[in-house]
Scaffold this motif. Structure first.
Motif, short mmCIF file in Angstrom:
data_model
loop_
_atom_site.label_atom_id
_atom_site.label_comp_id
_atom_site.label_asym_id
_atom_site.label_seq_id
_atom_site.Cartn_x
_atom_site.Cartn_y
_atom_site.Cartn_z
N ASP A 168 -23.06 56.47 -25.15
CA ASP A 168 -23.33 56.85 -23.75
C ASP A 168 -22.51 58.09 -23.39
OD1 ASP A 168 -25.10 54.83 -23.33
OD2 ASP A 168 -23.73 53.54 -22.21
N ILE A 169 -23.13 59.00 -22.66
CA ILE A 169 -22.46 60.25 -22.27
C ILE A 169 -22.18 60.21 -20.77
CG2 ILE A 169 -22.74 62.75 -22.02
CD1 ILE A 169 -24.38 62.71 -24.58
N GLY A 170 -20.94 60.53 -20.40
CA GLY A 170 -20.55 60.57 -19.00
C GLY A 170 -19.99 61.92 -18.62
N ILE A 171 -20.07 62.27 -17.33
CA ILE A 171 -19.56 63.54 -16.82
C ILE A 171 -18.47 63.24 -15.78
CG2 ILE A 171 -20.13 65.73 -15.72
CD1 ILE A 171 -21.54 65.33 -18.38
N THR A 172 -17.34 63.91 -15.91
CA THR A 172 -16.21 63.72 -15.00
C THR A 172 -16.40 64.59 -13.75
OG1 THR A 172 -14.82 63.45 -16.96
CG2 THR A 172 -13.70 63.66 -14.84
N LEU A 173 -16.45 63.94 -12.59
CA LEU A 173 -16.70 64.65 -11.33
C LEU A 173 -15.87 64.02 -10.20
CD1 LEU A 173 -20.61 64.64 -11.57
CD2 LEU A 173 -19.15 66.63 -11.97
N TYR A 227 -10.41 66.64 -16.25
CA TYR A 227 -10.68 67.75 -15.33
C TYR A 227 -12.13 67.63 -14.90
CZ TYR A 227 -12.52 69.61 -19.74
OH TYR A 227 -13.19 69.76 -20.93
N GLN A 228 -12.45 68.22 -13.77
CA GLN A 228 -13.82 68.17 -13.26
C GLN A 228 -14.75 68.92 -14.22
OE1 GLN A 228 -15.97 68.05 -9.18
NE2 GLN A 228 -15.09 70.10 -9.35
N GLY A 229 -15.81 68.24 -14.63
CA GLY A 229 -16.78 68.83 -15.55
C GLY A 229 -16.61 68.36 -16.98
N ARG A 230 -15.52 67.63 -17.28
CA ARG A 230 -15.31 67.19 -18.66
C ARG A 230 -16.37 66.17 -19.08
NH1 ARG A 230 -10.91 63.00 -21.21
NH2 ARG A 230 -11.34 63.49 -23.41
N PRO A 231 -17.14 66.48 -20.12
CA PRO A 231 -18.12 65.50 -20.63
C PRO A 231 -17.46 64.63 -21.69
CG PRO A 231 -18.44 67.62 -21.71
CD PRO A 231 -17.25 67.78 -20.81
N ILE A 232 -17.82 63.37 -21.73
CA ILE A 232 -17.28 62.48 -22.75
C ILE A 232 -18.42 61.67 -23.38
CG2 ILE A 232 -15.05 62.24 -21.58
CD1 ILE A 232 -16.01 59.34 -20.82
N ILE A 233 -18.19 61.21 -24.61
CA ILE A 233 -19.11 60.29 -25.27
C ILE A 233 -18.32 59.06 -25.68
CG2 ILE A 233 -18.77 61.45 -27.52
CD1 ILE A 233 -21.72 60.62 -28.16
N LEU A 234 -18.85 57.89 -25.35
CA LEU A 234 -18.16 56.64 -25.67
C LEU A 234 -18.24 56.35 -27.17
CD1 LEU A 234 -19.18 54.28 -22.72
CD2 LEU A 234 -17.32 55.94 -22.86
N THR A 235 -17.14 55.85 -27.71
CA THR A 235 -17.08 55.55 -29.15
C THR A 235 -17.03 54.05 -29.42
OG1 THR A 235 -14.67 55.80 -29.10
CG2 THR A 235 -15.96 57.74 -29.69
N CYS A 236 -17.23 53.25 -28.36
CA CYS A 236 -17.28 51.79 -28.54
C CYS A 236 -18.14 51.18 -27.44
CB CYS A 236 -15.86 51.20 -28.49
SG CYS A 236 -15.11 51.32 -26.86
N ASN A 237 -18.52 49.94 -27.63
CA ASN A 237 -19.29 49.22 -26.62
C ASN A 237 -18.37 48.56 -25.60
OD1 ASN A 237 -21.72 49.80 -27.95
ND2 ASN A 237 -21.58 47.95 -29.21
N CYS A 238 -18.83 48.47 -24.36
CA CYS A 238 -18.10 47.73 -23.33
C CYS A 238 -19.14 47.01 -22.48
CB CYS A 238 -17.26 48.68 -22.48
SG CYS A 238 -16.26 47.81 -21.24
N SER A 239 -19.53 45.83 -22.93
CA SER A 239 -20.62 45.09 -22.28
C SER A 239 -20.26 44.68 -20.85
CB SER A 239 -20.99 43.86 -23.11
OG SER A 239 -19.84 43.05 -23.33
N THR A 240 -18.96 44.49 -20.58
CA THR A 240 -18.57 44.09 -19.23
C THR A 240 -18.88 45.18 -18.21
OG1 THR A 240 -16.32 44.89 -19.66
CG2 THR A 240 -16.74 42.53 -19.99
N LEU A 241 -18.85 46.45 -18.64
CA LEU A 241 -19.19 47.56 -17.75
C LEU A 241 -20.65 47.98 -17.90
CD1 LEU A 241 -16.00 49.83 -18.15
CD2 LEU A 241 -16.61 48.42 -16.18
N GLY A 242 -21.33 47.39 -18.86
CA GLY A 242 -22.71 47.80 -19.11
C GLY A 242 -22.80 49.17 -19.76
N LEU A 243 -21.75 49.54 -20.50
CA LEU A 243 -21.70 50.84 -21.18
C LEU A 243 -21.58 50.61 -22.69
CD1 LEU A 243 -19.23 52.70 -18.80
CD2 LEU A 243 -21.71 53.03 -18.95
N PHE A 244 -22.14 51.56 -23.45
CA PHE A 244 -22.22 51.31 -24.88
C PHE A 244 -21.95 52.59 -25.68
CE2 PHE A 244 -24.90 48.35 -22.59
CZ PHE A 244 -24.37 47.14 -23.02
#
Length: 618
Positions: free
Chosen positions: A504-509, A484-501
């Motif tokens: 990392d905290i992301g916001i759904t928009l 849903y719009q506004g959902r915050p997430i925190i990654l629980t694993c690394n993903c070097s191909t995306l440059g995310l680790f």
């Protein structure tokens, strides 16, 4: 009988299934119940991050830290009321002593170890013991460069730390929040570059990619405020990498590319957050070092230890180190710095060579000494219960202790948390800039002790979401779709191909095309959007654990503590949560739980003191 009782401890989460399986592998419980018990307990301590199990802890009253006395009495009875452990261990094929046969368990200086961990510990102790004086630079040159970078104040622990790094093969720098560890590191590296005329190969590392990225951003920010000459600008090591990348660890086999037969190509290795590195990885680093390499280990001995078996080095600072040096070395440091260098007459059971390598930073630089948050962190750090109570009773507006006693208190807490996220969600519906929305979310954060269980992050995320739905701040789920719009997430694993680790905290928009995506803000202020079906493993992040939040700082932190005391509650956990906030702190907890935690420093079983005793006596 003993196995049945230990299964009760398993249900209470005092032991793991693995602990009983390990005991079954080494011992027949019908014939040797005491051995079965001690094997399960040793495995449990390793699971908690301890290196060893001291025999002094093997008493009826110390069992499970005295939390379940009736169960402890029954287990002790079933084990045959053991008294003389050395007699019980006699002729046990699974246990050996130092310099004897190889066996899964080793008894050394009245502590039990898994043989592999004992070998790792010995390697680290021997590495620290092998420290030596480096006479690479002339004293007059060192004094001139240190005076230029650190000033001529006679009391400057940062300047002394720099002098230790310049004159020792191994230096350990430890300091709490606000003691200026990062600025000290920058000036130390500038000193090394200046004195060597840029001829040293310097590498900076951190335990994880996330921490490496954060440190890289901090270094760049500090460097912008300093005046570097052309040599320093050219040779300053701006690239910070993870421990795994340094060692070239293979993604599938997990075997390092660099090891004792293939050394790293460097002259100086700086390890940031060094106390968070587990025992095995620290040994991997040590064995991969070339003979000429200097090593600088930086950390905060009061922060959380790693969830795996700790590296021992942070424990040395926490348990044994004093602020000072041997008389001879203190005189040398005084000549190099012009500072008053503390002298330690009694070395507190630490060999001189190790004591002289430790630099304790204590002067506050990043915090105002008089801020309430900084005072609270310092009082918690030192276990000053009366001063903490006095601080909390002074009705400061930016620090609150809220009781959680019943369901009504819980519902009030959830409502307050939802209200604190209101300004963040308003920006979303006003279609503010994405960077402004992400900064608003990072303004406030809810931290928990555990991921699972009552008042754990999972339960709180569920409650917060449903409260936000009730308040019509977010839209309800559709067809069991968690997005849903506004959902915050925190990654629980690394993903070097995306440059995310991990972390990392992301916001759904919604993007400008009306498609839901997750947006991440990188340290270089670049924003990255990821399609929902490409997002790596993650969890909702209205609330997160203290471990997940390490390295992050918020304007307002809300700490939610369990309704009963559990063994995970330690003074270090409380301290780490407090230093995650800049200006406001709200603690939701029963008073008894909060103050019990304050009185509960983490019990570190490393065998370090016993090893030091042996070194000194030898």
């Amino acid at each position: 009988m003993i196995k049945t009782l230990l299964k009760q401890a398993l249900k209470l989460h005092l032991l793991r299934t693995l602990d009983l399986q390990f005991a079954e592998l080494l011992v027949n419980d019908n014939y040797h119940p005491a051995r079965f018990l001690v094997t399960a307990l040793l495995s449990a301590e390793v699971g908690k991050g301890n290196i060893c199990l001291p025999l002094s802890q093997l008493t009826k009253n110390m069992l499970f830290k005295g939390e379940y006395p009736e169960l402890s009495r029954a287990i002790w009875q079933a084990a045959g009321k053991p008294q003389n452990w050395h007699s019980i261990f006699k002729n046990w094929s699974a246990l050996t002593s130092v310099n004897q046969k190889v066996a899964p368990i080793i008894l050394d200086a009245n502590s039990l170890y898994l043989h592999r961990l004992w070998e790792y510990k010995e390697q680290i102790i021997n590495f620290l013991k092998s420290n030596s004086i480096f006479e690479s630079f002339a004293s007059e040159q060192i004094r001139a460069v240190l005076d230029k970078l650190f000033g001529i104040d006679s009391e400057n622990c940062q300047k002394i730390a720099a002098a230790v790094v310049l004159t020792q093969k191994i230096a350990i720098i430890s300091g709490g929040i606000g003691t200026g560890k990062t600025i000290t590191l920058v000036k130390i590296l500038m000193t090394l570059i200046s004195l060597s005329k840029g001829n040293l190969r310097i590498q900076i590392i951190a335990p994880t990619v996330k921490e490496a990225t954060l440190l890289k951003g901090s270094l760049r920010k500090i460097l912008q405020a300093l005046s570097l000459n052309s040599v320093e600008q050219k040779h300053f090591p701006l690239e910070v990498i993870s421990l795994y990348r340094l060692l070239g660890v293979h993604s599938e086999t997990l075997q390092p590319k660099y090891h004792s037969n293939n050394h790293l190509h460097l002259d100086v290795l700086v390890i940031n957050s060094a106390f968070m590195i587990d025992l095995k990885m620290m040994v991997n680093v040590i064995t991969a070092l070339p003979p000429q390499a200097r090593v600088v280990l930086i950390g905060d001995q009061y922060q959380l230890i790693p969830m795996k078996v700790s590296s021992l080095i942070g424990d040395i600072c926490y348990c044994y180190a004093k602020s000072g040096y041997s008389h001879k070395y203190a005189l040398k440091l005084s000549l190099l710095t012009g500072c008053k260098v503390p002298i330690v007459d009694s070395l507190n059971n630490i060999p001189i060579v190790i004591q002289n390598s430790i630099c304790l930073l204590y002067k506050k630089h990043d915090f105002n000494q008089n801020t309430v948050i900084e005072q609270l962190a310092r009082f918690v750090n030192n276990g000053k219960i009366k001063k903490v109570k006095s601080l909390l009773n002074n009705s400061f507006t930016n620090i609150k202790l809220r009781p959680i006693i019943n369901k009504k208190d819980y519902l009030v807490m959830v409502e307050e948390i939802a209200e604190n996220y209101k300004s963040f969600l308003k920006l979303i519906y006003k279609k503010a800039e994405i960077i402004e929305i992400i900064h608003a979310f990072n303004h406030y954060k809810v931290l928990c002790i555990m991921q699972e269980g009552i008042l754990g992050a999972n339960e709180l995320n569920y409650s917060i979401e449903h409260k936000l739905i009730d308040l019509e701040f977010i839209q309800p789920y559709r067809f069991r779709n968690p997005w849903y719009q506004g959902r915050p997430i925190i990654l629980t694993c690394n993903c070097s191909t995306l440059g995310l680790f991990k972390g990392d905290i992301g916001i759904t928009l919604y993007n400008h095309e009306g498609i839901l995506k997750v947006f991440f803000l990188h340290t270089n202020k670049m924003i990255q959007s990821i399609s929902l079906n490409h997002v790596p493993m993650h969890k909702t992040a209205w609330a997160m654990t203290i471990y997940q939040s390490q390295g992050l700082v918020f304007n307002h932190t809300a700490l939610v503590m369990p309704i009963r005391f559990i063994s995970q509650l330690t003074r270090e956990l409380l301290y780490t949560a407090i230093i995650s906030t800049r200006n406001y702190l709200t603690v939701y907890s029963r008073n008894s739980i909060f103050y019990h935690t304050l009185q509960s420093p983490y019990q570190r079983y490393t065998g370090g003191l016993e090893s030091f005793d042996k070194l000194i006596n030898s």
